[in-house]
Design an enzyme around this catalytic site. Structure first.
Site, mmCIF file in Angstrom:
data_model
loop_
_atom_site.group_PDB
_atom_site.id
_atom_site.type_symbol
_atom_site.label_atom_id
_atom_site.label_comp_id
_atom_site.label_asym_id
_atom_site.label_seq_id
_atom_site.Cartn_x
_atom_site.Cartn_y
_atom_site.Cartn_z
ATOM 1 N N CYS A 123 -46.134 -45.901 145.625
ATOM 2 C CA CYS A 123 -45.662 -46.413 144.347
ATOM 3 C C CYS A 123 -44.608 -47.481 144.578
ATOM 4 C CB CYS A 123 -45.080 -45.271 143.505
ATOM 5 S SG CYS A 123 -44.371 -45.829 141.931
ATOM 6 N N ASN A 151 -51.311 -41.715 149.855
ATOM 7 C CA ASN A 151 -51.926 -40.508 149.324
ATOM 8 C C ASN A 151 -52.559 -39.704 150.461
ATOM 9 O OD1 ASN A 151 -52.282 -41.094 146.104
ATOM 10 N ND2 ASN A 151 -52.472 -42.968 147.300
#
Length: 317
Positions: A249, A258
Protein backbone atom coordinates in the site's frame (compact mmCIF):
# COMPACT_ATOMS: atom_id res chain seq x y z
CA UNK A 1 -3.36 -33.69 5.27
CA UNK A 2 -6.85 -32.30 5.82
CA UNK A 3 -9.82 -34.61 5.46
CA UNK A 4 -11.49 -33.30 2.24
CA UNK A 5 -14.92 -34.26 3.58
CA UNK A 6 -14.58 -31.81 6.47
CA UNK A 7 -12.38 -29.12 4.96
CA UNK A 8 -13.87 -25.71 4.15
CA UNK A 9 -13.84 -24.46 0.58
CA UNK A 10 -11.39 -21.66 -0.15
CA UNK A 11 -12.44 -19.20 -2.83
CA UNK A 12 -9.30 -17.61 -4.24
CA UNK A 13 -9.38 -13.91 -5.09
CA UNK A 14 -6.42 -12.86 -7.23
CA UNK A 15 -5.45 -9.25 -6.44
CA UNK A 16 -2.22 -9.01 -8.44
CA UNK A 17 -3.58 -6.67 -11.13
CA UNK A 18 -4.60 -4.20 -8.41
CA UNK A 19 -2.76 -4.55 -5.10
CA UNK A 20 0.16 -6.24 -6.80
CA UNK A 21 0.88 -3.18 -8.92
CA UNK A 22 -0.12 -0.13 -6.90
CA UNK A 23 3.04 0.10 -4.80
CA UNK A 24 5.57 -0.63 -7.55
CA UNK A 25 7.90 2.09 -8.80
CA UNK A 26 7.21 1.30 -12.46
CA UNK A 27 3.80 2.14 -13.90
CA UNK A 28 2.66 -0.40 -16.47
CA UNK A 29 0.84 0.48 -19.66
CA UNK A 30 -2.84 -0.24 -20.12
CA UNK A 31 -1.96 -2.97 -22.60
CA UNK A 32 0.40 -4.68 -20.15
CA UNK A 33 -2.15 -4.55 -17.33
CA UNK A 34 -4.79 -6.04 -19.63
CA UNK A 35 -2.32 -8.74 -20.66
CA UNK A 36 -1.72 -9.56 -16.97
CA UNK A 37 -5.41 -10.17 -16.39
CA UNK A 38 -5.61 -12.30 -19.52
CA UNK A 39 -2.60 -14.38 -18.45
CA UNK A 40 -4.12 -15.00 -15.03
CA UNK A 41 -7.43 -16.07 -16.55
CA UNK A 42 -5.63 -18.39 -18.95
CA UNK A 43 -3.87 -19.85 -15.90
CA UNK A 44 -7.17 -20.78 -14.29
CA UNK A 45 -8.00 -17.75 -12.12
CA UNK A 46 -11.74 -17.11 -12.04
CA UNK A 47 -12.21 -14.22 -9.60
CA UNK A 48 -9.83 -11.30 -9.59
CA UNK A 49 -9.51 -7.69 -8.58
CA UNK A 50 -8.65 -6.25 -11.96
CA UNK A 51 -8.59 -2.49 -11.41
CA UNK A 52 -8.97 0.32 -8.90
CA UNK A 53 -11.18 3.34 -9.56
CA UNK A 54 -9.07 5.88 -7.69
CA UNK A 55 -7.49 9.16 -8.67
CA UNK A 56 -4.71 8.61 -11.17
CA UNK A 57 -2.76 11.57 -9.86
CA UNK A 58 -2.54 9.94 -6.40
CA UNK A 59 -1.99 6.35 -7.56
CA UNK A 60 -0.69 6.52 -11.14
CA UNK A 61 -0.22 2.75 -11.27
CA UNK A 62 -4.03 2.45 -11.19
CA UNK A 63 -4.89 5.13 -13.76
CA UNK A 64 -7.10 4.38 -16.76
CA UNK A 65 -9.12 1.60 -15.14
CA UNK A 66 -11.85 1.88 -17.76
CA UNK A 67 -9.34 1.38 -20.57
CA UNK A 68 -7.91 -1.74 -18.94
CA UNK A 69 -11.37 -3.29 -18.67
CA UNK A 70 -12.30 -2.22 -22.20
CA UNK A 71 -9.43 -4.35 -23.48
CA UNK A 72 -10.84 -7.50 -21.91
CA UNK A 73 -13.39 -9.90 -23.36
CA UNK A 74 -16.16 -10.57 -20.82
CA UNK A 75 -16.50 -14.20 -19.76
CA UNK A 76 -19.38 -15.78 -17.90
CA UNK A 77 -17.00 -17.91 -15.85
CA UNK A 78 -14.79 -15.01 -14.71
CA UNK A 79 -15.75 -12.42 -12.07
CA UNK A 80 -13.97 -9.08 -12.29
CA UNK A 81 -13.74 -6.87 -9.21
CA UNK A 82 -13.17 -3.13 -9.20
CA UNK A 83 -11.91 -1.44 -6.04
CA UNK A 84 -13.64 1.82 -5.12
CA UNK A 85 -13.44 4.30 -2.25
CA UNK A 86 -16.62 6.34 -2.66
CA UNK A 87 -19.72 7.03 -4.74
CA UNK A 88 -17.74 8.59 -7.58
CA UNK A 89 -15.53 5.53 -7.92
CA UNK A 90 -18.58 3.29 -7.72
CA UNK A 91 -20.32 5.24 -10.48
CA UNK A 92 -17.28 4.81 -12.70
CA UNK A 93 -17.14 1.09 -11.98
CA UNK A 94 -20.87 0.68 -12.58
CA UNK A 95 -20.39 1.76 -16.20
CA UNK A 96 -17.87 -1.02 -16.90
CA UNK A 97 -17.86 -4.81 -17.18
CA UNK A 98 -16.94 -5.18 -13.49
CA UNK A 99 -19.10 -7.79 -11.78
CA UNK A 100 -18.36 -6.64 -8.24
CA UNK A 101 -17.45 -3.45 -6.44
CA UNK A 102 -15.07 -3.81 -3.48
CA UNK A 103 -15.28 -0.80 -1.17
CA UNK A 104 -12.25 -0.16 1.06
CA UNK A 105 -12.97 1.26 4.49
CA UNK A 106 -10.17 1.76 7.06
CA UNK A 107 -11.09 1.15 10.69
CA UNK A 108 -8.83 3.89 12.13
CA UNK A 109 -9.14 7.63 11.60
CA UNK A 110 -5.36 7.96 11.33
CA UNK A 111 -5.16 5.67 8.31
CA UNK A 112 -8.46 6.80 6.79
CA UNK A 113 -7.42 10.44 6.69
CA UNK A 114 -4.05 9.66 5.13
CA UNK A 115 -5.33 7.04 2.69
CA UNK A 116 -8.67 8.53 1.68
CA UNK A 117 -8.87 12.00 3.18
CA UNK A 118 -11.86 11.15 5.37
CA UNK A 119 -12.61 9.97 8.88
CA UNK A 120 -14.00 6.50 9.54
CA UNK A 121 -17.44 8.03 10.04
CA UNK A 122 -17.23 9.80 6.70
CA UNK A 123 -15.88 6.61 5.13
CA UNK A 124 -18.95 4.76 6.32
CA UNK A 125 -21.11 7.28 4.48
CA UNK A 126 -19.04 6.79 1.33
CA UNK A 127 -19.32 3.00 1.69
CA UNK A 128 -23.10 3.18 2.02
CA UNK A 129 -23.33 5.31 -1.10
CA UNK A 130 -21.06 2.96 -3.06
CA UNK A 131 -23.08 -0.10 -2.03
CA UNK A 132 -26.22 1.69 -3.19
CA UNK A 133 -24.66 2.37 -6.59
CA UNK A 134 -23.59 -1.27 -6.92
CA UNK A 135 -27.08 -2.49 -6.10
CA UNK A 136 -28.69 -0.14 -8.59
CA UNK A 137 -26.29 -1.42 -11.25
CA UNK A 138 -27.06 -5.07 -10.42
CA UNK A 139 -23.51 -5.77 -9.25
CA UNK A 140 -22.18 -7.53 -6.15
CA UNK A 141 -20.87 -5.38 -3.33
CA UNK A 142 -18.13 -6.24 -0.84
CA UNK A 143 -16.44 -4.14 1.84
CA UNK A 144 -12.82 -4.55 2.91
CA UNK A 145 -11.91 -3.25 6.36
CA UNK A 146 -8.36 -1.95 5.99
CA UNK A 147 -5.83 -2.02 8.88
CA UNK A 148 -8.13 -4.34 10.84
CA UNK A 149 -5.11 -6.19 12.29
CA UNK A 150 -2.98 -3.15 13.04
CA UNK A 151 -2.41 0.41 11.85
CA UNK A 152 0.95 1.99 10.92
CA UNK A 153 -0.10 5.23 12.63
CA UNK A 154 -2.32 4.18 15.54
CA UNK A 155 -0.50 0.94 16.26
CA UNK A 156 -2.57 -1.76 17.93
CA UNK A 157 -6.20 -1.89 16.80
CA UNK A 158 -8.47 -3.38 19.48
CA UNK A 159 -11.04 -5.92 18.31
CA UNK A 160 -13.72 -3.74 19.90
CA UNK A 161 -12.74 -0.89 17.58
CA UNK A 162 -13.13 -3.14 14.54
CA UNK A 163 -16.42 -4.47 15.94
CA UNK A 164 -17.97 -0.99 15.94
CA UNK A 165 -17.23 -0.60 12.24
CA UNK A 166 -18.38 -4.15 11.45
CA UNK A 167 -21.73 -3.49 13.09
CA UNK A 168 -22.33 -0.50 10.83
CA UNK A 169 -21.09 -2.17 7.65
CA UNK A 170 -23.15 -5.30 8.22
CA UNK A 171 -26.31 -3.23 7.86
CA UNK A 172 -25.39 -2.00 4.37
CA UNK A 173 -26.62 -5.10 2.55
CA UNK A 174 -23.26 -6.43 1.40
CA UNK A 175 -22.42 -9.78 -0.18
CA UNK A 176 -19.07 -10.18 1.54
CA UNK A 177 -16.97 -8.63 4.30
CA UNK A 178 -13.18 -8.76 4.24
CA UNK A 179 -10.72 -8.19 7.06
CA UNK A 180 -7.43 -6.81 5.72
CA UNK A 181 -4.01 -7.06 7.34
CA UNK A 182 -2.84 -4.07 5.33
CA UNK A 183 0.63 -3.86 6.88
CA UNK A 184 1.25 -7.52 7.64
CA UNK A 185 1.26 -7.46 11.44
CA UNK A 186 -1.50 -10.02 12.01
CA UNK A 187 -1.25 -13.36 13.75
CA UNK A 188 -3.60 -16.38 13.69
CA UNK A 189 -5.27 -15.53 17.01
CA UNK A 190 -6.46 -12.28 15.45
CA UNK A 191 -7.93 -14.16 12.49
CA UNK A 192 -10.10 -16.13 14.90
CA UNK A 193 -11.01 -13.07 16.97
CA UNK A 194 -12.11 -11.02 13.95
CA UNK A 195 -14.02 -13.90 12.38
CA UNK A 196 -15.89 -14.28 15.65
CA UNK A 197 -17.35 -10.80 15.13
CA UNK A 198 -19.49 -12.06 12.23
CA UNK A 199 -19.95 -15.73 13.06
CA UNK A 200 -23.59 -16.63 12.55
CA UNK A 201 -24.46 -13.10 11.36
CA UNK A 202 -26.89 -13.45 8.46
CA UNK A 203 -26.09 -9.89 7.38
CA UNK A 204 -22.60 -11.07 6.36
CA UNK A 205 -23.13 -13.99 3.96
CA UNK A 206 -19.52 -14.05 2.74
CA UNK A 207 -16.26 -13.86 4.71
CA UNK A 208 -12.94 -12.88 3.19
CA UNK A 209 -9.39 -12.16 4.36
CA UNK A 210 -6.55 -10.13 2.85
CA UNK A 211 -3.08 -10.94 4.18
CA UNK A 212 0.36 -9.48 3.62
CA UNK A 213 3.50 -11.41 4.46
CA UNK A 214 5.50 -8.47 5.78
CA UNK A 215 6.49 -10.26 8.99
CA UNK A 216 6.29 -13.79 7.61
CA UNK A 217 2.91 -14.56 9.20
CA UNK A 218 0.73 -14.24 6.11
CA UNK A 219 0.55 -17.94 5.30
CA UNK A 220 -0.01 -18.90 8.93
CA UNK A 221 -2.92 -16.48 8.95
CA UNK A 222 -4.29 -17.93 5.72
CA UNK A 223 -4.12 -21.41 7.21
CA UNK A 224 -5.90 -20.17 10.34
CA UNK A 225 -8.72 -18.93 8.12
CA UNK A 226 -9.26 -22.47 6.86
CA UNK A 227 -9.78 -23.70 10.44
CA UNK A 228 -12.62 -21.31 11.27
CA UNK A 229 -16.21 -22.28 11.96
CA UNK A 230 -17.61 -21.30 8.56
CA UNK A 231 -21.04 -22.89 8.92
CA UNK A 232 -22.65 -19.45 8.89
CA UNK A 233 -20.90 -18.58 5.64
CA UNK A 234 -21.78 -21.63 3.61
CA UNK A 235 -18.62 -23.47 4.64
CA UNK A 236 -16.53 -21.12 2.53
CA UNK A 237 -13.90 -18.46 3.05
CA UNK A 238 -12.35 -16.19 0.43
CA UNK A 239 -8.62 -15.49 0.52
CA UNK A 240 -6.86 -12.73 -1.40
CA UNK A 241 -3.48 -13.45 -2.93
CA UNK A 242 -1.21 -11.84 -5.51
CA UNK A 243 0.69 -13.65 -8.23
CA UNK A 244 4.40 -13.55 -7.48
CA UNK A 245 3.76 -12.07 -4.05
CA UNK A 246 3.84 -8.52 -5.42
CA UNK A 247 1.97 -5.78 -3.66
CA UNK A 248 1.74 -3.22 -0.90
CA UNK A 249 0.00 0.00 0.00
CA UNK A 250 1.52 3.35 -1.03
CA UNK A 251 0.00 4.95 2.07
CA UNK A 252 1.29 2.34 4.55
CA UNK A 253 5.01 2.82 5.36
CA UNK A 254 7.14 -0.32 4.89
CA UNK A 255 4.20 -2.40 3.66
CA UNK A 256 5.37 -5.30 1.52
CA UNK A 257 3.73 -7.82 -0.74
CA UNK A 258 0.64 -9.91 -0.42
CA UNK A 259 0.82 -13.63 0.18
CA UNK A 260 1.67 -15.17 -3.18
CA UNK A 261 -1.02 -16.93 -5.15
CA UNK A 262 1.18 -19.82 -6.22
CA UNK A 263 2.60 -20.38 -2.72
CA UNK A 264 -0.87 -20.27 -1.15
CA UNK A 265 -2.30 -22.71 -3.69
CA UNK A 266 0.60 -25.08 -3.11
CA UNK A 267 -0.16 -25.05 0.62
CA UNK A 268 -3.87 -25.67 0.12
CA UNK A 269 -3.40 -28.30 -2.57
CA UNK A 270 -0.92 -30.32 -0.56
CA UNK A 271 -3.16 -30.08 2.50
CA UNK A 272 -6.26 -31.35 0.71
CA UNK A 273 -8.23 -28.11 1.12
CA UNK A 274 -10.77 -27.68 -1.71
CA UNK A 275 -10.11 -24.56 -3.78
CA UNK A 276 -12.40 -22.73 -6.16
CA UNK A 277 -11.57 -19.73 -8.30
CA UNK A 278 -8.21 -21.13 -9.40
CA UNK A 279 -6.74 -24.23 -11.02
CA UNK A 280 -4.44 -25.86 -8.46
CA UNK A 281 -3.02 -28.09 -11.19
CA UNK A 282 -1.84 -25.11 -13.25
CA UNK A 283 0.67 -23.61 -10.84
CA UNK A 284 3.33 -23.65 -13.54
CA UNK A 285 1.32 -21.08 -15.47
CA UNK A 286 1.19 -18.79 -12.43
CA UNK A 287 4.94 -19.17 -11.91
CA UNK A 288 5.50 -18.19 -15.54
CA UNK A 289 3.19 -15.18 -15.16
CA UNK A 290 5.04 -14.07 -12.04
CA UNK A 291 8.35 -14.26 -13.91
CA UNK A 292 6.93 -12.28 -16.83
CA UNK A 293 5.51 -9.65 -14.46
CA UNK A 294 8.82 -9.38 -12.66
CA UNK A 295 10.43 -8.40 -15.94
CA UNK A 296 7.73 -5.86 -16.74
CA UNK A 297 8.06 -4.25 -13.29
CA UNK A 298 11.83 -4.67 -12.99
CA UNK A 299 11.08 -6.01 -9.52
CA UNK A 300 11.97 -9.43 -8.08
CA UNK A 301 9.39 -12.17 -7.54
CA UNK A 302 8.62 -12.58 -3.84
CA UNK A 303 6.98 -16.00 -4.15
CA UNK A 304 9.11 -19.06 -3.44
CA UNK A 305 7.41 -21.75 -5.49
CA UNK A 306 9.10 -20.69 -8.71
CA UNK A 307 12.50 -21.12 -7.09
CA UNK A 308 11.91 -24.43 -5.33
CA UNK A 309 9.43 -26.08 -7.71
CA UNK A 310 6.15 -27.84 -7.03
CA UNK A 311 5.62 -31.56 -6.58
CA UNK A 312 2.82 -31.53 -9.14
CA UNK A 313 3.12 -35.25 -9.70
CA UNK A 314 3.68 -36.14 -6.08
CA UNK A 315 1.25 -37.37 -3.49
CA UNK A 316 -0.25 -34.78 -1.14
CA UNK A 317 0.60 -36.83 1.93
Amino acid sequence: MTDPSSAPVVDLVEVGPRDGLQNEARTLSVETRTALVERLVEGGVRRLEAVSFVRGDRVPQMADAEAVLAGLTPRDDVALIGLVLNRRGAERAAETICDELNIVLPVTDDFATRNQGVTVEQGLEHAAAAVEVARQAGKRASVTLAVAFGCPFQGQVPVAQVARVVERVADLGIDELAFADTIGVGVPSQVHALAELVRGDARVPGLRFHFHNTRNTGYANAWAATTLDLSGHGGRVSLDASVGGFGGCPFAPAATGNIATEDLLHLLRRSGVPVEGADVDALGSLVDTASWLSGELDSPVQALLGRAGDLLGGAAS
